[in-house]
Design an enzyme around this catalytic site. Structure first.
Site, PDB file in Angstrom:
ATOM      1  N   SER A  17       1.488  -1.294   0.249  1.00 50.30           N
ATOM      2  CA  SER A  17      -0.190   0.097  -0.236  1.00 50.30           C
ATOM      3  C   SER A  17       1.442   1.268  -0.361  1.00 50.30           C
ATOM      4  O   SER A  17       1.708   1.430  -1.188  1.00 50.30           O
ATOM      5  CB  SER A  17      -0.828   0.359   1.129  1.00 50.30           C
ATOM      6  OG  SER A  17      -2.196   0.485   0.861  1.00 50.30           O
ATOM      7  N   HIS A  34      -7.687  -5.588  -1.168  1.00 51.27           N
ATOM      8  CA  HIS A  34      -6.329  -4.936  -0.294  1.00 51.27           C
ATOM      9  C   HIS A  34      -6.235  -5.696   0.744  1.00 51.27           C
ATOM     10  O   HIS A  34      -4.602  -5.638   0.792  1.00 51.27           O
ATOM     11  CB  HIS A  34      -6.579  -3.686  -0.466  1.00 51.27           C
ATOM     12  CG  HIS A  34      -5.697  -2.402  -0.560  1.00 51.27           C
ATOM     13  ND1 HIS A  34      -5.104  -2.055  -1.078  1.00 51.27           N
ATOM     14  CD2 HIS A  34      -4.808  -2.023   1.048  1.00 51.27           C
ATOM     15  CE1 HIS A  34      -4.251  -1.388  -0.704  1.00 51.27           C
ATOM     16  NE2 HIS A  34      -3.729  -0.733   0.894  1.00 51.27           N
TER      17      HIS A  34
END
Length: 641
Positions: A497, A610
């Protein structure tokens, strides 16, 4: 013994302790990983002198005792993969559990009313033209989008459904009843102590989500009158004290990142804990620590500070004392009327257990679910250290070392967020890498949680990609200079991320790294700003004053602009259903490196979002580990010298 990727199956999570009103029994949640069936199993257990399993559903969580102690409410997922979670109840002394709701898309977060006559839940239903359709019709129907906030990572579409607060009759005699009356989403409801009102976070007058921030409203259950208590705020949770005063947790301003404080919602909000300059909850803690535990005088709350998550007590004049501290993370908390505390905690060599702190101050461990992994000798306790990366800037860091004389290849790990943090908690990734023979360096650069407002915001604006690089560089330089067993010629870098962004950004500027893993990364701000589930806010919050029209600023702040300077062999890992950093981010970086002639590979995980590395399908998590280790071994292993 070494910790292999498949040893994820040995790790048990213990969370969400809840005292029975008798002050003796404790309900809590135990979650394990089933690699064979490729799923997670969670059940509710009971401590009553020993730990024993209480429920046997495929996935049970969120235990909550009724005020009279006669009933346990909890959330149960159906046996099929697509089944939603529903509210269930069972007798406190054991017996058959009964599911009492049938919400189309599930229910969560049960909370008993003070008199025990109803249970407040957050439930989701199909909305508008999507209601009443079968699955095949929904899959074919075109989607009409009119604003922001229509998708959320790991949850999917939101425009076709609504999440509301409902009252559920625990006897099942009357159907669930809406609390509010708006058409917009509602979350985090809380009961007033007299049971006459419910407060919650919502978006009452922002239907297209064009503006940043949320509302806090209060609903009178008799008549449904709503009162707006906060507008365009950064509050993410609310609660009442025993006197009926309403509080918000977060910040009056939606200008994230901010320190999450407790604010009394008077006519002008009153900051109760801001003088500490530390957040009251941490991204890793459970919901049990997101709200205060009110005392006869003052309250207790979780607090994040320099890689530790502790429990502190506040007295009415604002003085504080540490109730539960140490080099660990407190992840769940419950208090009996006697003052006895039940809590769950993790540290670098323990995935988590249930503990108690007696009213006399004696602490003891009540469970031993992770005895096999804790007693194996495979887990490494890190050395913590601090590095001055700039005048007056002291960065907290950790070094995990394998056994032996070395020299060991080094992996610099960068966390996400950037407002997350590494610290004194069990992290399977570091233990797997150390077991494979790598020394792991980790730190909390400026922009991380746990160091206050100025530290959080140092990475915004001109600080983005500058002060954070200063910090991680200073840390890895210090580790290599001070530990002779580290091989300075075999150093890798990796992150996910925001950590993926900073990895991709750094390898274009520092060519010491011989191996890189860029995972679920933000690569190009302009395409991110049109496709991410947080596309409305993120660039403006971190790159301000950059806007969607500031093409040069957006371009220069992303790793794609400098991809032509990368020389490091790079593995790119991304999930195909990632809505936070859509997979186009990875595809752009892969294409740029491929054209440059850099050694690069891309691993795409189907049906994952994610959160793959933390909560993805167990087999995918194992396969991800295997790809990472194989890549680093190719470029940093003994055969690569």
């Amino acid at each position: 013994m070494v910790l292999q990727p498949a040893d994820l199956a040995l790790i048990t999570s213990v969370s969400d302790p809840q005292f029975h009103p008798d002050g003796e029994r404790i309900a809590f949640v135990v979650t394990s990983t089933d690699l064979k069936e490729d799923l997670y199993r969670s059940s509710i257990w009971l401590w009553d002198g020993e730990a024993r399993q209480l429920t046997y559903g495929s996935s049970d969580s969120s235990p909550r005792w009724s005020p009279d102690g006669g009933t346990l409410a909890f959330v149960r997922k159906g046996g099929e993969e697509k089944d939603p979670t529903q509210l269930a109840i069972m007798p406190a002394d054991g017996g058959e559990a009964r599911v009492i709701t049938e919400f189309e898309l599930g229910a969560r977060a049960p909370a008993w009313s003070p008199d025990g006559g109803s249970i407040l839940v957050v439930a989701t239903e199909w909305h508008g033209e999507w209601a009443g359709l079968d699955e095949d019709e929904r899959s074919r129907k075109p989607r009409r989008i009119t604003g922001f906030d229509v998708r959320v990572d790991d949850q999917g579409w939101r425009h076709d459904r609504r999440t509301y607060a409902y009252l559920v009759d625990p006897r099942g005699e009357t159907p669930p009843r809406r609390v509010g009356c708006s058409d917009e989403h509602e979350s985090e409801p809380a009961w007033s102590p007299d049971g006459a009102r419910v407060a919650m976070v919502t978006s009452r007058d922002n239907p297209r989500s064009l503006e940043r921030g949320a509302e806090v409203i209060e609903v009178e259950l008799d008549g449904g009158r709503e009162t707006l208590r906060a507008r365009r705020s950064g509050y993410f949770s609310v609660d009442y004290d025993p006197a009926g005063n309403l509080y918000g947790i977060g910040d009056p301003s939606p200008a994230y990142p901010y320190v999450c404080s407790l604010w009394r919602l008077d006519e002008a909000p009153t900051d109760i804990t801001g003088h500490l300059d530390r957040s009251l909850n941490d991204l890793l803690t459970s919901g049990a620590l997101e709200k205060p535990i009110w005392l006869e005088s003052g309250f207790m709350a979780g607090m994040s500070d320099r890689g530790r998550a502790s429990v502190i007590a506040f007295d009415p004049v604002g003085d504080v004392r540490t109730v539960l501290g140490g080099d660990r993370f407190i992840t769940g908390l419950s208090r009996a009327a006697s003052g006895r505390l039940a809590f769950t905690a993790t540290d670098p060599t323990c995935p988590g257990e249930l503990y108690e702190l007696t009213a006399d101050g004696e602490e003891r461990r009540l469970t031993d679910f992770n005895q096999e992994i804790r007693g194996s000798g495979a887990l490494v306790r890190p050395e913590s250290f601090q590095v001055e990366s700039a005048p007056g800037v002291e960065v907290d860091a950790w070094l995990f070392m394998p056994d032996g004389d070395g020299p060991f290849p080094v992996l610099l790990n960068i966390h996400g967020g950037p407002a997350s943090e590494y610290g004194f908690y069990f992290f399977d990734e570091f233990q797997v890498y150390v077991s494979a023979g790598y020394a792991v360096v980790a730190c909390n650069p400026r922009g991380s949680e746990g160091r206050g407002h100025d530290w959080l915001r140092a990475v915004t604006g001109d600080g983005w990609g500058r002060v954070d690089v200063e910090d991680i560089t200073a840390v890895v330089d210090h580790a290599l200079a001070s530990e002779a067993r580290l091989d300075r010629n075999r150093v890798g870098i990796m992150g996910g991320s925001y950590g993926g962004f900073l990895t991709a950004w750094t390898i274009a500027r520092d060519h010491r790294y011989r191996s890189a893993v860029v995972e679920r990364a933000l690569i190009d701000w302009e395409s991110f700003g049109g496709t991410s589930d947080i596309n409305r806010d993120f660039a403006g919050l971190y790159l301000h004053p950059a806007t969607a029209e500031d093409h040069d600023a957006l371009w220069e702040a992303g790793p794609l602009a400098t991809a032509g300077r990368v020389e490091t062999p790079t593995l790119i890992i991304h999930s195909e259903d990632d809505l936070r950093c859509p997979i186009g981010q990875a595809e752009q970086f892969f294409t740029a490196l491929l054209r440059k002639g850099v050694e690069v590979e891309m691993i795409r995980f189907p049906d994952e979002g994610h959160e793959l590395s933390r909560s993805g399908a167990p087999r995918h998590r194992v396969e991800r580990f295997e790809h990472i280790l194989a890549w680093h071994d190719r470029h940093l292993g003994l055969g690569s010298e």
